[in-house]
Write a protein that holds these residues in place. Structure first.
Motif, PDB file in Angstrom:
ATOM      1  N   CYS A  74       3.394  -9.924  40.474  1.00 29.87           N
ATOM      2  CA  CYS A  74       2.712  -8.651  40.665  1.00 29.87           C
ATOM      3  C   CYS A  74       4.048  -7.776  41.842  1.00 29.87           C
ATOM      4  O   CYS A  74       4.115  -8.211  42.946  1.00 29.87           O
ATOM      5  N   VAL A  75       4.294  -6.596  41.343  1.00 31.25           N
ATOM      6  CA  VAL A  75       5.391  -5.861  42.249  1.00 31.25           C
ATOM      7  C   VAL A  75       4.718  -4.509  42.612  1.00 31.25           C
ATOM      8  O   VAL A  75       3.988  -3.937  42.206  1.00 31.25           O
ATOM      9  N   SER A  76       5.259  -4.165  43.897  1.00 29.46           N
ATOM     10  CA  SER A  76       4.760  -2.845  44.469  1.00 29.46           C
ATOM     11  C   SER A  76       5.848  -1.739  43.924  1.00 29.46           C
ATOM     12  O   SER A  76       7.011  -1.872  43.841  1.00 29.46           O
ATOM     13  N   SER A  77       5.244  -0.442  43.894  1.00 35.63           N
ATOM     14  CA  SER A  77       6.163   0.569  43.752  1.00 35.63           C
ATOM     15  C   SER A  77       6.145   1.629  44.835  1.00 35.63           C
ATOM     16  O   SER A  77       7.245   2.519  44.738  1.00 35.63           O
ATOM     17  N   GLN A  78       5.630   1.359  45.750  1.00 41.89           N
ATOM     18  CA  GLN A  78       5.552   2.180  47.188  1.00 41.89           C
ATOM     19  C   GLN A  78       5.233   1.355  48.346  1.00 41.89           C
ATOM     20  O   GLN A  78       4.838   0.194  48.121  1.00 41.89           O
ATOM     21  N   VAL A  79       5.523   1.934  49.482  1.00 48.92           N
ATOM     22  CA  VAL A  79       5.131   1.234  50.690  1.00 48.92           C
ATOM     23  C   VAL A  79       3.802   2.016  51.125  1.00 48.92           C
ATOM     24  O   VAL A  79       3.954   3.000  51.579  1.00 48.92           O
ATOM     25  N   GLY A  80       2.887   1.364  51.359  1.00 52.61           N
ATOM     26  CA  GLY A  80       1.557   2.080  51.417  1.00 52.61           C
ATOM     27  C   GLY A  80       1.016   2.788  50.232  1.00 52.61           C
ATOM     28  O   GLY A  80       1.680   2.431  49.102  1.00 52.61           O
ATOM     29  N   CYS A  81       0.157   3.766  50.423  1.00 50.05           N
ATOM     30  CA  CYS A  81      -0.545   4.419  49.170  1.00 50.05           C
ATOM     31  C   CYS A  81      -1.275   5.615  49.798  1.00 50.05           C
ATOM     32  O   CYS A  81      -1.966   5.493  50.709  1.00 50.05           O
ATOM     33  N   GLN A  82      -0.953   6.813  48.852  1.00 48.72           N
ATOM     34  CA  GLN A  82      -1.756   8.051  49.367  1.00 48.72           C
ATOM     35  C   GLN A  82      -2.958   8.097  48.954  1.00 48.72           C
ATOM     36  O   GLN A  82      -3.674   9.221  49.060  1.00 48.72           O
ATOM     37  N   MET A  83      -3.419   7.129  47.867  1.00 49.15           N
ATOM     38  CA  MET A  83      -4.963   7.506  47.360  1.00 49.15           C
ATOM     39  C   MET A  83      -5.877   7.344  48.038  1.00 49.15           C
ATOM     40  O   MET A  83      -6.969   7.997  47.913  1.00 49.15           O
ATOM     41  N   GLY A  84      -5.810   6.621  49.178  1.00 45.37           N
ATOM     42  CA  GLY A  84      -6.862   6.471  50.394  1.00 45.37           C
ATOM     43  C   GLY A  84      -8.276   5.826  49.816  1.00 45.37           C
ATOM     44  O   GLY A  84      -9.256   6.171  50.287  1.00 45.37           O
ATOM     45  N   LEU A 112       9.419   3.322  46.785  1.00 49.59           N
ATOM     46  CA  LEU A 112      10.498   2.418  46.417  1.00 49.59           C
ATOM     47  C   LEU A 112      11.396   3.151  45.341  1.00 49.59           C
ATOM     48  O   LEU A 112      10.840   3.587  44.309  1.00 49.59           O
ATOM     49  N   MET A 113      12.842   2.545  45.619  1.00 52.71           N
ATOM     50  CA  MET A 113      13.915   2.721  44.647  1.00 52.71           C
ATOM     51  C   MET A 113      13.794   1.713  43.423  1.00 52.71           C
ATOM     52  O   MET A 113      13.105   0.647  43.682  1.00 52.71           O
ATOM     53  N   MET A 164       1.269  -3.912  40.172  1.00 53.45           N
ATOM     54  CA  MET A 164      -0.285  -4.011  40.783  1.00 53.45           C
ATOM     55  C   MET A 164      -0.123  -4.343  42.148  1.00 53.45           C
ATOM     56  O   MET A 164      -1.313  -4.778  42.999  1.00 53.45           O
ATOM     57  N   GLY A 165       0.900  -4.011  42.838  1.00 50.23           N
ATOM     58  CA  GLY A 165       1.157  -4.454  44.253  1.00 50.23           C
ATOM     59  C   GLY A 165       0.685  -3.100  45.110  1.00 50.23           C
ATOM     60  O   GLY A 165       0.033  -2.414  44.700  1.00 50.23           O
ATOM     61  N   MET A 166       1.481  -2.749  46.400  1.00 48.62           N
ATOM     62  CA  MET A 166       1.099  -1.543  46.923  1.00 48.62           C
ATOM     63  C   MET A 166       1.465  -0.431  46.326  1.00 48.62           C
ATOM     64  O   MET A 166       2.477  -0.454  45.389  1.00 48.62           O
ATOM     65  N   GLY A 167       0.903   0.595  46.470  1.00 40.87           N
ATOM     66  CA  GLY A 167       1.132   1.875  45.740  1.00 40.87           C
ATOM     67  C   GLY A 167       0.633   2.103  44.583  1.00 40.87           C
ATOM     68  O   GLY A 167      -0.007   1.332  43.927  1.00 40.87           O
ATOM     69  N   GLU A 168       0.570   3.536  44.057  1.00 44.29           N
ATOM     70  CA  GLU A 168       0.116   3.600  42.747  1.00 44.29           C
ATOM     71  C   GLU A 168       1.274   4.118  41.798  1.00 44.29           C
ATOM     72  O   GLU A 168       2.240   4.985  42.367  1.00 44.29           O
ATOM     73  N   PRO A 169       1.630   3.230  40.894  1.00 42.35           N
ATOM     74  CA  PRO A 169       3.153   3.367  40.070  1.00 42.35           C
ATOM     75  C   PRO A 169       3.103   4.769  39.456  1.00 42.35           C
ATOM     76  O   PRO A 169       4.188   5.378  39.628  1.00 42.35           O
ATOM     77  N   LEU A 170       2.163   5.245  39.094  1.00 46.76           N
ATOM     78  CA  LEU A 170       2.125   6.897  38.612  1.00 46.76           C
ATOM     79  C   LEU A 170       2.516   7.839  39.512  1.00 46.76           C
ATOM     80  O   LEU A 170       3.017   8.850  39.011  1.00 46.76           O
ATOM     81  N   ASN A 171       2.212   7.673  40.890  1.00 49.89           N
ATOM     82  CA  ASN A 171       2.804   8.502  41.814  1.00 49.89           C
ATOM     83  C   ASN A 171       4.092   8.445  42.059  1.00 49.89           C
ATOM     84  O   ASN A 171       5.004   9.319  43.074  1.00 49.89           O
ATOM     85  N   TYR A 229       9.128   7.588  37.914  1.00 49.86           N
ATOM     86  CA  TYR A 229      10.511   7.352  37.215  1.00 49.86           C
ATOM     87  C   TYR A 229      11.070   6.054  37.796  1.00 49.86           C
ATOM     88  O   TYR A 229      11.810   5.409  37.190  1.00 49.86           O
ATOM     89  N   LYS A 230      10.941   5.834  39.042  1.00 52.11           N
ATOM     90  CA  LYS A 230      11.346   4.480  39.759  1.00 52.11           C
ATOM     91  C   LYS A 230      10.818   3.149  38.957  1.00 52.11           C
ATOM     92  O   LYS A 230      11.731   2.360  38.528  1.00 52.11           O
ATOM     93  N   PRO A 231       9.559   2.934  38.740  1.00 50.71           N
ATOM     94  CA  PRO A 231       9.046   1.890  38.123  1.00 50.71           C
ATOM     95  C   PRO A 231       9.684   2.006  36.546  1.00 50.71           C
ATOM     96  O   PRO A 231      10.001   0.961  36.097  1.00 50.71           O
ATOM     97  N   CYS A 232       9.635   3.043  35.919  1.00 48.87           N
ATOM     98  CA  CYS A 232      10.284   3.094  34.517  1.00 48.87           C
ATOM     99  C   CYS A 232      11.836   2.686  34.611  1.00 48.87           C
ATOM    100  O   CYS A 232      12.276   1.652  33.748  1.00 48.87           O
ATOM    101  N   ALA A 233      12.317   3.168  35.503  1.00 48.47           N
ATOM    102  CA  ALA A 233      14.013   2.674  35.745  1.00 48.47           C
ATOM    103  C   ALA A 233      14.185   1.118  36.045  1.00 48.47           C
ATOM    104  O   ALA A 233      14.945   0.462  35.478  1.00 48.47           O
ATOM    105  N   SER A 234      13.216   0.440  36.904  1.00 49.83           N
ATOM    106  CA  SER A 234      13.294  -0.975  37.066  1.00 49.83           C
ATOM    107  C   SER A 234      12.756  -1.596  35.890  1.00 49.83           C
ATOM    108  O   SER A 234      13.534  -2.641  35.499  1.00 49.83           O
ATOM    109  N   GLU A 235      11.998  -1.052  35.346  1.00 47.45           N
ATOM    110  CA  GLU A 235      11.389  -1.703  33.998  1.00 47.45           C
ATOM    111  C   GLU A 235      12.362  -1.761  32.996  1.00 47.45           C
ATOM    112  O   GLU A 235      12.711  -2.961  32.230  1.00 47.45           O
TER     113      GLU A 235
END
Length: 114
Positions: A43-53, A68-69, A95-102, A105-111
């Motif tokens: 399970c990987v993170s796409s952000q540090v923290g999350c803005q969703m609240g 994250l890059m 499903m780690g930290m953050g909302e990948p859709l926010n 492009y970086k999760p898509c590039a890593s994938e």
């Protein structure tokens, strides 16, 4: 704690199977490896923290610290692979930290680099 540090930058494994990777001046992001019957899901993170609240989520209450890059996302897999031992990584989930859709492009590039 009972954490095992694998380098100065990252790769800290906690008893809960979390892999915490330090990224530059930001706080650590977090992924986890979940071994199950001769295979591992990471399970990987796409952000540090999350803005969703979201009130039910500890990450949501800390606010967004940064995106994250692609290389930083892949680094989580690097450390997880080193810690998985004999069981191969068969599944990767965002499903780690953050909302990948926010940080789309970086999760898509890593994938695409997997």
């Amino acid at each position: 704690t009972n954490a095992n540090t694998n380098s100065e930058r990252g790769g800290v494994t906690a008893p809960d199977h979390a892999v915490r990777v330090g990224l530059d001046a930001r706080e650590r992001d977090e992924g986890s490896k979940q071994p199950a019957h001769r295979r591992t899901t990471v399970c990987v993170s796409s952000q540090v923290g999350c803005q969703m609240g979201c009130k039910f989520c500890a990450t949501g209450t800390m606010g967004l610290r940064g995106n994250l890059m692609a290389g930083e996302i892949l680094e989580q897999l690097y450390w997880a692979r080193k810690m998985c031992g004999e069981y191969p990584i068969r599944n990767v989930v965002f499903m780690g930290m953050g909302e990948p859709l926010n940080n789309y492009y970086k999760p898509c590039a890593s994938e695409s680099s997997l």
